[in-house]
Design a protein around this motif. Structure first.
Motif, PDB file in Angstrom:
ATOM      1  N   VAL A  33       5.007  69.353  26.079  1.00  0.00           N
ATOM      2  CA  VAL A  33       3.928  68.378  25.935  1.00  0.00           C
ATOM      3  C   VAL A  33       3.909  67.841  24.508  1.00  0.00           C
ATOM      4  O   VAL A  33       3.646  68.615  23.582  1.00  0.00           O
ATOM      5  N   PRO A  34       4.231  66.564  24.304  1.00  0.00           N
ATOM      6  CA  PRO A  34       4.646  65.579  25.296  1.00  0.00           C
ATOM      7  C   PRO A  34       6.107  65.816  25.695  1.00  0.00           C
ATOM      8  O   PRO A  34       6.879  66.417  24.946  1.00  0.00           O
ATOM      9  N   ASP A  35       6.484  65.276  26.837  1.00  0.00           N
ATOM     10  CA  ASP A  35       7.871  65.456  27.280  1.00  0.00           C
ATOM     11  C   ASP A  35       8.789  64.359  26.739  1.00  0.00           C
ATOM     12  O   ASP A  35      10.001  64.481  26.822  1.00  0.00           O
ATOM     13  N   GLU A  36       8.219  63.298  26.174  1.00  0.00           N
ATOM     14  CA  GLU A  36       8.992  62.260  25.493  1.00  0.00           C
ATOM     15  C   GLU A  36       8.397  62.067  24.106  1.00  0.00           C
ATOM     16  O   GLU A  36       7.196  61.827  23.978  1.00  0.00           O
ATOM     17  N   THR A  37       9.250  62.189  23.090  1.00  0.00           N
ATOM     18  CA  THR A  37       8.781  62.110  21.708  1.00  0.00           C
ATOM     19  C   THR A  37       9.638  61.131  20.930  1.00  0.00           C
ATOM     20  O   THR A  37      10.861  61.210  20.977  1.00  0.00           O
ATOM     21  N   ARG A  38       8.999  60.207  20.225  1.00  0.00           N
ATOM     22  CA  ARG A  38       9.694  59.258  19.348  1.00  0.00           C
ATOM     23  C   ARG A  38       9.446  59.671  17.910  1.00  0.00           C
ATOM     24  O   ARG A  38       8.296  59.880  17.507  1.00  0.00           O
ATOM     25  N   ILE A  39      10.546  59.764  17.159  1.00  0.00           N
ATOM     26  CA  ILE A  39      10.439  60.125  15.751  1.00  0.00           C
ATOM     27  C   ILE A  39      11.355  59.231  14.936  1.00  0.00           C
ATOM     28  O   ILE A  39      12.171  58.495  15.486  1.00  0.00           O
ATOM     29  N   LYS A  40      11.218  59.312  13.614  1.00  0.00           N
ATOM     30  CA  LYS A  40      12.103  58.575  12.721  1.00  0.00           C
ATOM     31  C   LYS A  40      13.245  59.473  12.278  1.00  0.00           C
ATOM     32  O   LYS A  40      13.100  60.706  12.237  1.00  0.00           O
ATOM     33  N   LYS A  41      14.366  58.856  11.962  1.00  0.00           N
ATOM     34  CA  LYS A  41      15.504  59.591  11.422  1.00  0.00           C
ATOM     35  C   LYS A  41      15.043  60.424  10.234  1.00  0.00           C
ATOM     36  O   LYS A  41      14.313  59.933   9.371  1.00  0.00           O
ATOM     37  N   GLY A  42      15.424  61.703  10.213  1.00  0.00           N
ATOM     38  CA  GLY A  42      15.016  62.609   9.133  1.00  0.00           C
ATOM     39  C   GLY A  42      13.826  63.479   9.481  1.00  0.00           C
ATOM     40  O   GLY A  42      13.546  64.452   8.791  1.00  0.00           O
ATOM     41  N   ASP A  43      13.102  63.128  10.553  1.00  0.00           N
ATOM     42  CA  ASP A  43      11.968  63.948  10.984  1.00  0.00           C
ATOM     43  C   ASP A  43      12.464  65.186  11.725  1.00  0.00           C
ATOM     44  O   ASP A  43      13.610  65.242  12.176  1.00  0.00           O
ATOM     45  N   SER A  44      11.571  66.152  11.864  1.00  0.00           N
ATOM     46  CA  SER A  44      11.869  67.382  12.603  1.00  0.00           C
ATOM     47  C   SER A  44      10.856  67.554  13.719  1.00  0.00           C
ATOM     48  O   SER A  44       9.716  67.100  13.605  1.00  0.00           O
ATOM     49  N   ILE A  45      11.278  68.231  14.759  1.00  0.00           N
ATOM     50  CA  ILE A  45      10.357  68.615  15.822  1.00  0.00           C
ATOM     51  C   ILE A  45      10.243  70.126  15.806  1.00  0.00           C
ATOM     52  O   ILE A  45      11.242  70.841  15.664  1.00  0.00           O
ATOM     53  N   VAL A  46       9.016  70.600  15.934  1.00  0.00           N
ATOM     54  CA  VAL A  46       8.734  72.022  16.052  1.00  0.00           C
ATOM     55  C   VAL A  46       8.210  72.249  17.461  1.00  0.00           C
ATOM     56  O   VAL A  46       7.178  71.693  17.834  1.00  0.00           O
ATOM     57  N   TRP A  47       8.944  73.009  18.257  1.00  0.00           N
ATOM     58  CA  TRP A  47       8.485  73.386  19.590  1.00  0.00           C
ATOM     59  C   TRP A  47       7.745  74.699  19.442  1.00  0.00           C
ATOM     60  O   TRP A  47       8.279  75.659  18.881  1.00  0.00           O
ATOM     61  N   LYS A  48       6.510  74.745  19.925  1.00  0.00           N
ATOM     62  CA  LYS A  48       5.702  75.965  19.796  1.00  0.00           C
ATOM     63  C   LYS A  48       5.190  76.374  21.165  1.00  0.00           C
ATOM     64  O   LYS A  48       4.630  75.560  21.904  1.00  0.00           O
ATOM     65  N   SER A  49       5.385  77.652  21.477  1.00  0.00           N
ATOM     66  CA  SER A  49       4.932  78.177  22.761  1.00  0.00           C
ATOM     67  C   SER A  49       3.446  78.498  22.715  1.00  0.00           C
ATOM     68  O   SER A  49       2.998  79.301  21.891  1.00  0.00           O
ATOM     69  N   HIS A  50       2.703  77.871  23.618  1.00  0.00           N
ATOM     70  CA  HIS A  50       1.276  78.149  23.778  1.00  0.00           C
ATOM     71  C   HIS A  50       1.043  78.838  25.122  1.00  0.00           C
ATOM     72  O   HIS A  50      -0.061  78.781  25.671  1.00  0.00           O
TER      73      HIS A  50
END
Length: 105
Positions: A33-50
């Motif tokens: 959640v969300p299942d589609e994510t838009r980011i800029k080059k150089g950004d990071s995504i952190v997936w966290k289990s809830h």
């Protein structure tokens, strides 16, 4: 003159570092959640289990990127994206869980 060039270089470096962001994708109720994510080059995504129990992974299988370590409740995993493109991922143990990262230039 040299001090001025060093100051300009440091200011430029701090601006580029400051512009990168960490965006959270939650893992909850057997979904990203969300299942589609838009980011800029150089950004990071952190997936966290809830989740309350069990574990999940993040796996960019089609890309050949290694599967993350298992994430149990309240654990997380992070990936930085340096190239624009579309990145499809799944949860290794639960392949019906899937998501997409779109990295903009």
């Amino acid at each position: 003159m040299r001090r001025l060039l060093v100051a300009i270089a440091l200011a430029t470096l701090s601006i580029s570092v400051a512009s990168a962001a960490d965006i959270e994708v939650r893992i909850e109720k057997m979904k990203f959640v969300p299942d589609e994510t838009r980011i800029k080059k150089g950004d990071s995504i952190v997936w966290k289990s809830h989740e309350k129990r069990g574990y999940h992974t993040v796996w960019f299988k089609d890309e050949g990127y290694p599967e993350s370590e298992p994430m149990f409740p309240d654990e997380s995993w992070k990936r930085k994206f340096d190239k624009p493109g579309t990145y499809v991922y799944i949860c290794g143990p639960h392949p019906e869980m899937n998501g997409v990262v779109e990295v903009l230039p």
